[in-house]
Design a protein around this motif. Sequence first.
Motif, short mmCIF file in Angstrom:
data_model
loop_
_atom_site.label_atom_id
_atom_site.label_comp_id
_atom_site.label_asym_id
_atom_site.label_seq_id
_atom_site.Cartn_x
_atom_site.Cartn_y
_atom_site.Cartn_z
N THR A 158 58.86 -4.76 -23.85
CA THR A 158 57.85 -5.91 -23.86
C THR A 158 56.47 -5.80 -24.23
OG1 THR A 158 59.47 -6.95 -21.93
CG2 THR A 158 57.08 -7.56 -22.09
N ILE A 159 56.06 -4.32 -23.82
CA ILE A 159 54.85 -3.74 -24.00
C ILE A 159 54.71 -3.61 -25.43
CG2 ILE A 159 53.04 -2.12 -23.51
CD1 ILE A 159 54.22 -1.75 -20.87
N LEU A 160 55.48 -3.04 -26.15
CA LEU A 160 55.50 -2.83 -27.55
C LEU A 160 55.54 -4.13 -28.48
CD1 LEU A 160 58.14 0.08 -28.08
CD2 LEU A 160 55.67 0.16 -28.50
N THR A 161 56.34 -4.79 -28.08
CA THR A 161 56.38 -6.47 -28.60
C THR A 161 54.95 -7.18 -28.52
OG1 THR A 161 58.59 -6.40 -28.17
CG2 THR A 161 57.59 -8.45 -29.00
N SER A 162 54.68 -7.18 -27.17
CA SER A 162 53.44 -7.80 -26.78
C SER A 162 51.98 -7.32 -27.53
CB SER A 162 53.06 -7.70 -25.41
OG SER A 162 54.06 -8.23 -24.94
N THR A 163 52.31 -5.89 -27.63
CA THR A 163 51.13 -5.33 -28.47
C THR A 163 51.21 -5.62 -30.07
OG1 THR A 163 51.06 -3.38 -26.99
CG2 THR A 163 50.09 -3.03 -28.93
N PHE A 164 52.23 -5.81 -30.67
CA PHE A 164 52.41 -6.04 -31.93
C PHE A 164 51.94 -7.24 -32.06
CE2 PHE A 164 55.64 -8.42 -34.53
CZ PHE A 164 55.38 -7.67 -35.95
N ILE A 165 52.41 -8.42 -31.38
CA ILE A 165 51.97 -9.65 -31.57
C ILE A 165 50.62 -9.98 -31.45
CG2 ILE A 165 52.31 -11.83 -30.49
CD1 ILE A 165 54.97 -11.39 -29.73
N LEU A 166 49.99 -9.25 -30.43
CA LEU A 166 48.55 -9.12 -30.24
C LEU A 166 47.83 -8.84 -31.59
CD1 LEU A 166 46.06 -9.94 -28.26
CD2 LEU A 166 46.35 -7.48 -27.61
N CYS A 167 48.24 -7.41 -31.75
CA CYS A 167 47.50 -6.82 -32.93
C CYS A 167 47.71 -7.83 -34.33
CB CYS A 167 48.26 -5.57 -33.50
SG CYS A 167 47.61 -4.29 -32.05
N PHE A 168 49.09 -8.41 -34.43
CA PHE A 168 49.27 -9.31 -35.64
C PHE A 168 48.29 -10.40 -35.67
CE2 PHE A 168 52.34 -9.38 -38.76
CZ PHE A 168 52.38 -10.52 -39.42
N THR A 169 48.03 -10.86 -34.19
CA THR A 169 47.42 -12.22 -34.37
C THR A 169 45.87 -12.00 -34.36
OG1 THR A 169 49.11 -13.01 -32.60
CG2 THR A 169 46.64 -14.14 -32.56
N VAL A 170 45.29 -10.76 -33.89
CA VAL A 170 44.06 -10.34 -34.05
C VAL A 170 43.79 -10.23 -35.59
CG1 VAL A 170 42.32 -8.58 -33.49
CG2 VAL A 170 43.79 -9.57 -31.76
N MET A 171 44.53 -9.60 -36.11
CA MET A 171 44.55 -9.24 -37.52
C MET A 171 44.64 -10.25 -38.51
SD MET A 171 46.61 -6.37 -39.76
CE MET A 171 47.94 -7.65 -39.78
#
Length: 370
Positions: A158-171
């Motif tokens: 969940t943490i990995l996926t959330s970090t991925f989504i967050l980074c993807f959104t910010v980027m």
Amino acid sequence: MEQFPAHDPTWNRKLILTLWWILIIYEVAATIALSFEINEQPSNWFNSFMRFQLFPTILQLLLMGLGYLSMHYLKNYSEFIMIIWTMTMVSLFILCIPEMTSSFELLCMPILLASVYFHKKYVIFAYSLGVACLLILLSIQVLQGQTTNPYEVIASLTILTSTFILCFTVMSRGLDLLAKLKHSVIREQDLLIRNVMIDRLSKVDALTELFNHRSFQEHTDHLISHMPHDTPLELALMDIDNFKLINDNYGHWVGDVVLKTIGSILKEVLGPDDMSFRYGGEEFAVLFVGKSQQDVLAICEEIMESVRDTVIPEMPEQRLTMSIGLATYNRNTMKKAWFQLVDECLYTAKRNGKNRIHVHAADIQMPIAE
């Protein structure tokens, strides 16, 4: 969508320096822990030193060396190498440090690193690699007989996926802002170019490409206001002789050819400190700064000679000549009176037979031999 350029060596150098700092911090922390281990268990310090400091350090240094070699020989894949490098370093820490055995959230670091490049493919690659490393680490722990809590696995994913989504959104947001900024810069550049062109069109005569009457007035005002008092300033007003006859006999388009030709002659003969203007109609004005009247007179005679020697193919039987009025600026004279004085000199040259220069300073008339 606009993206940052790939293969940026500057950022890679900064990231490698960060990895060195992480390794140094680990070494300092391991040394402090070893000192406590020596005080508490003197007989077991060597095993702790080998397991928690020497062995991980050797592995990390080997990883550093391998990373440098890969970056040197595979420059086109430097970003992927940095992500793999960071993921491997984090995985070694999780494997070698008992206190970090369940710290799978550290696998998010390479995902954060990948977002620095502002390319979606690197973030996707880092996330996929993080999931793969998580599964490998879990498999190693199972093979070593360690128990794995399913909730910890779910939480780590969940943490990995959330970090991925967050980074993807910010980027994505950053790339969108970058595209808007680029569009805004392009619009500002276009506006600046248009303003420069408009300013040029408002100051330059389109036919002769000389400065126009408005520029003449502005430049004269500037010279009078800022020119040193002992600097001579001469104004020559030039008029093409029989220009109306040329237009009537050969057409206005031939008149335009004559005007362009005179403009070219002025640009060719005059020096860099002299400024020529299309004063209006068939009249031209030249400002001479810092020259004596004799020097100015010699230049005007050269201009007239060049005009007389010029043959216009469209009117081979028509001789081209011009008349010139010349006067020196006097600080005690108003600008308007000076202009009127030069204008009177020009018309005096016209009345006295044309094709000549009339100089006010000595109140003499200087005819040019035909």
